[in-house]
Design an enzyme around this catalytic site. Sequence first.
Site, mmCIF file in Angstrom:
data_model
loop_
_atom_site.group_PDB
_atom_site.id
_atom_site.type_symbol
_atom_site.label_atom_id
_atom_site.label_comp_id
_atom_site.label_asym_id
_atom_site.label_seq_id
_atom_site.Cartn_x
_atom_site.Cartn_y
_atom_site.Cartn_z
ATOM 1 N N HIS A 1 66.429 30.803 46.349
ATOM 2 C CA HIS A 1 66.587 29.547 46.223
ATOM 3 C C HIS A 1 66.119 28.851 47.440
ATOM 4 C CE1 HIS A 1 68.675 27.359 42.708
ATOM 5 N NE2 HIS A 1 68.823 28.652 42.974
ATOM 6 N N LYS B 1 70.536 13.231 50.988
ATOM 7 C CA LYS B 1 70.551 14.634 50.151
ATOM 8 C C LYS B 1 71.053 14.893 51.150
ATOM 9 C CE LYS B 1 65.478 14.379 50.696
ATOM 10 N NZ LYS B 1 65.424 15.260 50.109
ATOM 11 N N ARG B 2 71.106 16.551 51.495
ATOM 12 C CA ARG B 2 72.164 16.920 53.082
ATOM 13 C C ARG B 2 71.355 17.169 53.651
ATOM 14 N NH1 ARG B 2 77.020 19.672 51.426
ATOM 15 N NH2 ARG B 2 77.220 20.954 54.043
ATOM 16 N N LYS C 1 64.644 19.228 56.705
ATOM 17 C CA LYS C 1 64.607 17.868 55.191
ATOM 18 C C LYS C 1 64.463 16.491 56.619
ATOM 19 C CE LYS C 1 68.530 19.500 51.543
ATOM 20 N NZ LYS C 1 67.489 19.308 50.653
ATOM 21 N N THR D 1 65.545 18.173 43.743
ATOM 22 C CA THR D 1 65.499 17.869 42.715
ATOM 23 C C THR D 1 65.720 16.284 42.668
ATOM 24 O OG1 THR D 1 67.652 18.495 43.314
ATOM 25 C CG2 THR D 1 66.049 19.642 41.472
ATOM 26 N N LYS E 1 64.574 12.878 40.607
ATOM 27 C CA LYS E 1 65.438 11.869 39.981
ATOM 28 C C LYS E 1 65.159 10.360 39.987
ATOM 29 C CE LYS E 1 69.793 14.449 41.325
ATOM 30 N NZ LYS E 1 70.515 14.688 42.341
HETATM 31 C C1 LIG Z 1 70.004 15.730 43.265
HETATM 32 C C2 LIG Z 1 71.434 15.812 44.651
HETATM 33 C C3 LIG Z 1 71.548 16.891 45.136
HETATM 34 C C4 LIG Z 1 69.834 17.596 46.063
HETATM 35 O O1 LIG Z 1 68.642 16.685 46.872
HETATM 36 P P1 LIG Z 1 67.726 17.175 47.880
HETATM 37 O O2 LIG Z 1 67.125 15.863 48.148
HETATM 38 O O3 LIG Z 1 66.772 17.315 46.664
HETATM 39 O O4 LIG Z 1 68.192 18.421 47.984
HETATM 40 C C5 LIG Z 1 71.994 16.918 46.122
HETATM 41 N N1 LIG Z 1 73.195 16.186 46.114
HETATM 42 C C6 LIG Z 1 73.286 15.615 44.908
HETATM 43 C C7 LIG Z 1 74.824 14.802 44.654
HETATM 44 C C8 LIG Z 1 72.525 15.189 43.963
HETATM 45 O O5 LIG Z 1 72.979 14.980 42.886
#
Ligand SMILES: *Cc1c(COP(=O)(O)O)cnc(C)c1O
Length: 812
Positions: free
Chosen positions: A349, A535-536, A541, A643, A647
């Site tokens: 990952h 995101k985190r 990022k 991901t 979304k």
């Molecule tokens: C989809 C999702 C992530 C992943 O986000 P990235 O921008 O791809 O790092 C992290 N936390 C939650 C709650 C999510 O739904």
Amino acid sequence: MEITKKNFVEAFQKRLEQKYALDVNDATNNELYDALSSVIKSAYTSMWRKTWKDYLQTDQKQVYYFSIEFLPGRLLKSNLLNMGWLDIVNDGLNELGLNLDDIVQAESDMALGNGGLGRLASCFMDSLASEGFPGNGNGIRYKYGLFKQCFVNGYQVELPNEWLKTGVGNTWEIRRDSKAVMVKMGGHVHLEQKGDYLEPVYDDATIIRAVPYDVGMVGYENQHVNTLRLWDAEIPENEEIKYPTIEARRNIEDLTSVLYPDDSNEDGKRLRLQQEYFFVSAGVQSIMRHYLKYKKSLNVISDYIAIHINDTHPAMCIAEFMRILLDECHLSWEDAWRQTVKVMSYTNHTILSEALEKWDVQMLNSVQPRILQIIAEIDNRYVASLAGKADGDFIERTRIIAGHQVHMAHLAIIGSHSTNGVAKLHTELLKTDVLKDFYTLYPERFNNKTNGIAERRWLQLANPALTKVIDETIGTKWHTDVKLLHELMEYTNDKSVIQKIGAAKHENKKILADLIKVKTGIEVSPEAIFDVQIKRLHAYKRQLLNLLRIVKIYLDLKENPDLSIVPRVFIFGAKAAPSYHYAKSIIKCINEVANLINNDVDIQNKLKVVFLENYGVTLAEKIIPAADVSEQISTASKEASGTSNMKLMLDGAITVATLDGANIEIKDRVGNENIFIFGLTKDEVYKYYENHSYHSSDYYNNNPVIHRVLDAFVDGTIPNIQAEGHEIFDSLTYLNDDYFVLCDFEDYLRAQSEIDEIYRDQSRWNKMSLINTANGGFFSSDDTIRSYASDIWQIKSITKAKRVDNNGKYPL
Ligand SMILES: *Cc1c(COP(=O)(O)O)cnc(C)c1O
């Protein structure tokens, strides 16, 4: 019984009476939720049992997906949707004067994961069931989920999240005492010759009772229910005498207390390693116990069982499986190894070196000495197998135990038949860079599986307004085959559809604006661009790049208040790891910039900055449908896939992106005209590394815009960030800006001003939005899971169409 509104209302009222001796008018929200989830659960349990029986009767090969994190979020509505009950229950509750969305608030958000990794595991659970695959999850039932985030004076504060004790606890789980297994840890081990095999003798080992809690994973309108098995640690009944004090007991029970213990000290690290072995051993033992019950030969076990290692945390599955085959079943090493490699597969990952797991040999020895012995033997045999074929350097680079460290990724690759990356670029980097030695050795083991998302949750459930427009336009066939969303491409010039797309987004933005008002007191206008980065919080990022841009626009507006820009609301959601100081400083700075801008009358509501607390699945479901712009701005090569990018596009946001992770595949689908790409490419980033030719202070010294923006962090322009402002300033200048923020800044501004331009033309914008949604179906985790099933696991769907009487609706 068939589910109808009448049947449901009666069943619900009856359950409320049975459980609480109450009627609807007197019940609290918790009681209503408890009764409702109980009706739902008892309706799918018969399908759950049948699904399991089907696996046995047809002798299906099954996959066990091992993941140290799962992030399902709330399950009530997704279970209703998947059972085909959502509308009926909605109507039934309304008839009783109740509202489903109020009742849902009583469910705690199951947050047994940090972010993308755990969410992927949960989307995969949904897809495995929805595609009718024999697939089980295996993880840990943490007593405390991911911390609850609050802001105090703009700083992140972490509060414990005792999710099992809030409200009515986890109503979905079933505790299975009868399926408990014993896990051995610690102590010493030596081998004694017993006939023709060696028997390990353990001294002073601690025995822990692992008790599984099973959660049903309900498939979409196919009456197929799989199991997510989460393990809890307990003291065995006959050993209680050994733990006379509360402290002594706590040592055992704390094993499954917290997700990601603080690993800045030895004890925290050891606890994490113990967690890894605990859930690996419990899971593998229960798989083997089940297999052995049917007295099939162990030499064909790989025809019946696949074990998937999600990131390296469960890599000890390989050694544990070997341990059972050798020590308990007395297979020869060669036979055991042949089966192990066939059974195991691994997903990588990340290529960030700090995230590649390594464990101290001594520490592993203290956690499970027999496992260390087996790993050492695997390593010895690996080295021996390369004698005369590879040079010494190659062997040292790739062996499992080197420099007193156990390299978990090496174990995972050597001990499995498949290693996959999670997006095309990421897999390419594994082959050509991070794992290139292994790629030359085992080219046939490497493959790509681009991540995906469960569209059911992120579109049908989270975004009813857009779902309705789509249904009215192309019908509902896409509910079972998301790729059919592509039929929307026939409507890109249909004014009425385009207009409805815009109206749905506007409706969602109003809902989010209300939520923002309630949560933060900040007023935002749904007419503004909703510009979202969720995101985190991590340096790679680059939330910081976004923040610098916000400061730049702010300074421009201060200088020229009449500057014509489309009003924007910048929305952030992000948790930082509790020990990640730099990330927490960025949070503080975003919050102070937000305070400054939101309260400045000169800005005339042209800008608002909203940092919502406690980002998680539940909040994501509110933000994503309302997003106009999706910020996917990681330094090229650093984000394995992402991901949230998928979304957000699915829900019609337009992406601003670097050519990183799955952003590249999104671009390939929607075309250059429907995404805003900027910044360094992976090759350019690598060239800078190679030539050591990046000098970030040049940007500060030579670019007046950057100079002015960075100064704002240290000259008092942004108040209350004395320490943090300097920390960030220094990281971007003297410390040479590890993530190329300054280098990408100008091009980022260019992309953003294009957005400003195009957004003014609403019909053009909404057409782009439609095109993004139309292509969102190509990132479905249903597809991803089908590829894992056929290419890696060799498992078969027990036909989606099998029990789908009554349109797949689950009976009551
Ligand atoms: C989809 C999702 C992530 C992943 O986000 P990235 O921008 O791809 O790092 C992290 N936390 C939650 C709650 C999510 O739904």
